[in-house]
Write a protein that holds these residues in place. Structure first.
Motif, PDB file in Angstrom:
ATOM      1  N   ASP A  26       5.470 -13.728  22.243  1.00 19.63           N
ATOM      2  CA  ASP A  26       5.816 -12.751  21.214  1.00 19.63           C
ATOM      3  C   ASP A  26       5.792 -11.324  21.744  1.00 19.63           C
ATOM      4  O   ASP A  26       6.659 -10.498  21.404  1.00 19.63           O
TER       5      ASP A  26
ATOM      6  N   GLU B 280      -5.362 -25.780  20.548  1.00 17.01           N
ATOM      7  CA  GLU B 280      -4.703 -24.832  19.653  1.00 17.01           C
ATOM      8  C   GLU B 280      -4.856 -23.402  20.163  1.00 17.01           C
ATOM      9  O   GLU B 280      -3.935 -22.589  20.066  1.00 17.01           O
ATOM     10  N   ALA B 281      -6.025 -23.080  20.711  1.00 20.79           N
ATOM     11  CA  ALA B 281      -6.265 -21.732  21.227  1.00 20.79           C
ATOM     12  C   ALA B 281      -5.369 -21.441  22.422  1.00 20.79           C
ATOM     13  O   ALA B 281      -4.811 -20.337  22.536  1.00 20.79           O
TER      14      ALA B 281
ATOM     15  N   GLU C  93       1.762 -18.408  22.747  1.00 23.89           N
ATOM     16  CA  GLU C  93       2.662 -17.848  21.736  1.00 23.89           C
ATOM     17  C   GLU C  93       2.523 -16.330  21.656  1.00 23.89           C
ATOM     18  O   GLU C  93       3.508 -15.617  21.453  1.00 23.89           O
ATOM     19  N   THR C  94       1.290 -15.834  21.824  1.00 23.44           N
ATOM     20  CA  THR C  94       1.076 -14.383  21.824  1.00 23.44           C
ATOM     21  C   THR C  94       1.786 -13.736  23.003  1.00 23.44           C
ATOM     22  O   THR C  94       2.433 -12.686  22.868  1.00 23.44           O
TER      23      THR C  94
ATOM     24  N   LEU D 169      -7.589 -17.236  16.214  1.00 24.51           N
ATOM     25  CA  LEU D 169      -7.296 -18.613  16.609  1.00 24.51           C
ATOM     26  C   LEU D 169      -7.273 -19.514  15.378  1.00 24.51           C
ATOM     27  O   LEU D 169      -8.075 -19.338  14.453  1.00 24.51           O
ATOM     28  N   PRO D 170      -6.370 -20.492  15.353  1.00 19.36           N
ATOM     29  CA  PRO D 170      -6.248 -21.365  14.174  1.00 19.36           C
ATOM     30  C   PRO D 170      -7.452 -22.286  14.019  1.00 19.36           C
ATOM     31  O   PRO D 170      -8.090 -22.663  15.002  1.00 19.36           O
TER      32      PRO D 170
ATOM     33  N   VAL E  40      -7.371 -12.237  19.728  1.00 22.24           N
ATOM     34  CA  VAL E  40      -6.278 -12.956  19.084  1.00 22.24           C
ATOM     35  C   VAL E  40      -6.884 -13.987  18.121  1.00 22.24           C
ATOM     36  O   VAL E  40      -7.666 -14.844  18.553  1.00 22.24           O
TER      37      VAL E  40
ATOM     38  N   THR F  71      -0.318 -28.563  25.638  1.00 20.31           N
ATOM     39  CA  THR F  71      -0.465 -27.367  26.464  1.00 20.31           C
ATOM     40  C   THR F  71       0.610 -27.307  27.549  1.00 20.31           C
ATOM     41  O   THR F  71       1.072 -26.222  27.919  1.00 20.31           O
TER      42      THR F  71
ATOM     43  N   ARG G  38      -1.897 -20.880  21.093  1.00 20.11           N
ATOM     44  CA  ARG G  38      -1.802 -19.588  20.424  1.00 20.11           C
ATOM     45  C   ARG G  38      -1.746 -18.450  21.449  1.00 20.11           C
ATOM     46  O   ARG G  38      -1.020 -17.462  21.258  1.00 20.11           O
TER      47      ARG G  38
ATOM     48  N   THR H 228      -1.890 -10.912  28.139  1.00 14.60           N
ATOM     49  CA  THR H 228      -2.619 -11.825  27.266  1.00 14.60           C
ATOM     50  C   THR H 228      -3.529 -12.670  28.147  1.00 14.60           C
ATOM     51  O   THR H 228      -3.049 -13.323  29.079  1.00 14.60           O
TER      52      THR H 228
END
Length: 304
Positions: A156, A145-146, A152-153, A80-81, A78, A185, A149, A126
């Motif tokens: 989704d 952030e990871a 969010e994965t 990562l930002p 995935v 988090t 994310r 995930t």
């Protein structure tokens, strides 16, 4: 008076042994921390970093964890930002940017988190794993952030979210920005709860500090590897504070299971099967849950 030179002492004798000297790899053997047993490195690696005989669980890289868990050892990373590097311009004995460069060169990762999407026991999942080798798996902006994310994965794709925690706590070099990841988090976990998606935490050695105080203790189910240290403040700090000797095994996985903080202590070899069974029950799929179907899930693309 100058002594005469002894011509025999001046002759350099050929070192015959060096002609047949073999270079021995430094990591050929691994020593068990419990028993002192010496085991071949390849044997330990092939056993998922568990010492044969003593069953001591060594630390495991994030890459190796995902490979162990996903079917066929394949998954989709995935993306990562990216985050700001060294926003506080922090410096202690070294500059923070230099520490980051060293950690990235050592682990081959951008930060202490790796997130993957694939199948575990045939079920889409995930997974997120912390890399303790990257600055002790410390929680900073990139790790926060990871984690978000990864959540969010899972939202989704309508999959369970599995976390393998391994951390020394919040990252000192990022100050308040690191501590801000704790509520962020927590909000991500609440979103998973609202969507009725399982969030399973596997606590590995060590899980401490701000990570324990946030997302590592918010799971629907808490599993732990044998002997894992799980705490906020470590036993040495507590002993120095209260000036008392702590019980044997204090803050270890087995102790926490006996006192209700961990649901189950699971051997590393049984983790994949256990996680798949738990997620199947929570998602209402699989033979354990009858013939009922889970909510619509996105198909898992085949890895390139």
């Amino acid at each position: 008076m100058v002594e005469p030179m002894n011509w025999i002492s001046e002759v350099v004798r050929p070192k015959i042994k060096t002609l047949f000297k073999r270079e021995t790899p430094e990591n050929l053997w691994v020593k068990c921390p419990d028993t002192g047993q010496m085991v071949f490195h390849k044997e330990v690696e092939g056993n998922h970093w568990v010492i044969p005989g003593s069953e001591h669980h060594l630390k495991m890289s994030a890459q190796a964890r995902l490979k162990m868990m996903f079917d066929g050892g394949t998954w989709l990373d995935v993306p990562l930002p990216e985050v700001a590097v060294d926003p506080l311009k922090f410096r202690d004995e070294k500059r923070y940017v230099d520490r980051l460069k060293e950690a990235r060169a050592k682990t081959g990762m951008q930060d202490a988190f790796k997130v993957g999407f694939g199948r575990v026991g045939g079920m889409p999942m995930t997974l997120a794993a912390q890399e303790f080798g990257f600055m002790a798996g410390s929680l900073g902006m990139a790790a926060g952030e990871a984690f978000v994310r990864g959540a969010e994965t899972a939202l989704d794709k309508r999959t369970p979210y599995i976390l393998f925690s391994a951390s020394g706590g919040a990252r000192m070099q990022e100050g308040i920005l690191s501590l801000m990841q704790m509520p962020r988090t927590t909000v991500a976990v609440r979103r998973l709860n609202a969507a009725r998606l399982p969030y399973v935490v596997v606590l590995t050695n060590p899980t401490t500090g701000g990570v324990t105080a946030s997302y590592a203790m918010l799971g629907d189910v808490h599993l732990a590897e044998p002997g894992a240290l799980i705490c906020f403040a470590g036993p040495r700090v507590i002993e120095q504070t209260i000036r008392e000797k702590l019980p044997d095994g204090f803050q270890r996985a087995e102790y926490l299971r006996e006192h209700g903080m961990v649901d189950q202590v699971v051997h590393r070899h049984a983790l994949k099967e256990t996680v798949a069974r738990i997620c199947g029950l929570l998602m209402n799929v699989g033979p354990e849950a009858g013939t009922a179907r889970a909510p619509a899930q996105a198909p898992v693309p085949e890895p390139a």
